[in-house]
Design a protein around this motif. Structure first.
Motif, PDB file in Angstrom:
ATOM      1  N   MET A 257      51.271  44.206  37.422  1.00 24.30           N
ATOM      2  CA  MET A 257      49.949  43.709  37.068  1.00 24.30           C
ATOM      3  C   MET A 257      49.383  42.752  38.113  1.00 24.30           C
ATOM      4  N   PHE A 258      50.255  42.139  38.915  1.00 18.87           N
ATOM      5  CA  PHE A 258      49.752  41.295  39.993  1.00 18.87           C
ATOM      6  C   PHE A 258      49.014  42.147  41.023  1.00 18.87           C
ATOM      7  N   LEU A 259      49.558  43.322  41.320  1.00 15.37           N
ATOM      8  CA  LEU A 259      48.870  44.252  42.222  1.00 15.37           C
ATOM      9  C   LEU A 259      47.571  44.745  41.591  1.00 15.37           C
ATOM     10  N   THR A 260      47.633  45.047  40.289  1.00 19.75           N
ATOM     11  CA  THR A 260      46.443  45.521  39.594  1.00 19.75           C
ATOM     12  C   THR A 260      45.338  44.477  39.626  1.00 19.75           C
ATOM     13  N   LEU A 261      45.704  43.220  39.414  1.00 24.87           N
ATOM     14  CA  LEU A 261      44.708  42.147  39.413  1.00 24.87           C
ATOM     15  C   LEU A 261      44.057  42.009  40.785  1.00 24.87           C
ATOM     16  N   LEU A 262      44.864  42.023  41.845  1.00 23.65           N
ATOM     17  CA  LEU A 262      44.308  41.910  43.199  1.00 23.65           C
ATOM     18  C   LEU A 262      43.372  43.084  43.498  1.00 23.65           C
ATOM     19  N   ALA A 263      43.798  44.294  43.118  1.00 29.88           N
ATOM     20  CA  ALA A 263      42.956  45.472  43.337  1.00 29.88           C
ATOM     21  C   ALA A 263      41.704  45.406  42.471  1.00 29.88           C
TER      22      ALA A 263
END
Length: 267
Positions: free
Chosen positions: A11-17
């Motif tokens: 979800m950290f990647l999802t948030l950045l994207a």
């Protein structure tokens, strides 16, 4: 937001994207909103002679129909019962263990009303992502002030602290609350992210960020708060979100993700 605070690594990647997608959506905002054909705003509270009471009755009838259809399908499919979520007893249950669904529903409704009272607008999430990303773009030399999205009252947010933006403060609160809850339950554990899962997280985040900026919100601002404010666009969002979810289920195996089963927990 709660998944990031809860320690779900992907979800950290999802948030950045999501933030990047929101910035791109803000850049394209003028084309989709002002240059493409559109319908005027439609409020269920304004299309009936009974006003807000009439709008409320229409929505209650829709909810009743959804419940009846769900129960009908449930009897036909005979799905397995979900396992009970771990919980405890007494006052400790406030901090550790699952709450009853009705408690969560009432709290969401009450807190959404309180948010409307304090902020003067319904609960939203994704406008803060566009703000954070646009501030970062400005720091890198991109003149976002020329975008139509940042014309008018929104422009003020670009030059002040994010802690003066109520949506940003709400998001920080959601992340912090989820972190405290997951830490109290011993559930905050970061894990290695498989390559295909990382790709799915980034692609999904970009699409959600872009779509949320054009749809004036995500499942919170456009759906939950949209329906709560009697806006027809909230119901349109719900229908399209269900259709998109149905398509996405068939795309999950391409990224090494399994198709959820009836016995899987939604948590």
């Amino acid at each position: 937001m709660y998944a990031v605070g809860g320690g779900r690594s992907s979800m950290f990647l999802t948030l950045l994207a999501f933030i990047v997608g929101s910035v791109i959506g803000a850049a394209h905002f003028d084309f989709w909103v002002n240059q493409m054909p559109s319908l005027p705003p439609i409020s269920l509270a304004e299309i009936t002679p009974l006003g807000y009471l009439g709008g409320w009755l229409i929505q209650m009838a829709i909810f009743g129909g959804i419940i009846a259809l769900t129960l009908y399908i449930e009897r036909k499919k005979n799905p397995p019962k979900m396992a009970a979520l771990p919980t405890t007893q007494g006052w400790v249950r406030i901090f550790r263990g699952a709450w009853p669904l009705w408690v969560g529903a009432l709290l969401l409704a009450a807190l959404n009303a309180l948010t409307l009272l304090v902020r003067g607008q319904p609960w939203g999430v994704t406008s803060a992502f566009a703000l954070w990303g646009s501030k970062a773009a400005m720091a890198l030399g991109v003149d976002v002030t020329q975008w139509v999205y940042w014309q008018g009252p929104r422009a003020e947010g670009l030059y002040q602290s994010v802690f003066l933006d109520t949506t940003s403060v709400l998001n920080f609160g959601v992340i912090t609350g989820a972190f405290l809850a997951s830490a109290a339950g011993g559930l905050f554990v970061l894990k290695k992210i498989p390559l295909k899962t990382a790709a799915a997280s980034i692609i999904g985040g970009l699409l959600m960020g872009y779509g949320a900026r054009l749809a004036f919100g995500c499942n919170v601002g456009a759906y939950f708060s949209g329906i709560a404010s009697f806006s027809v666009h909230g119901w349109v969002w719900a229908v399209m979100a269900l259709a998109g979810t149905y398509v996405a289920l068939y795309l999950r195996p391409l990224f090494g993700l399994s198709i959820p089963k009836q016995t899987d927990s939604s948590c």
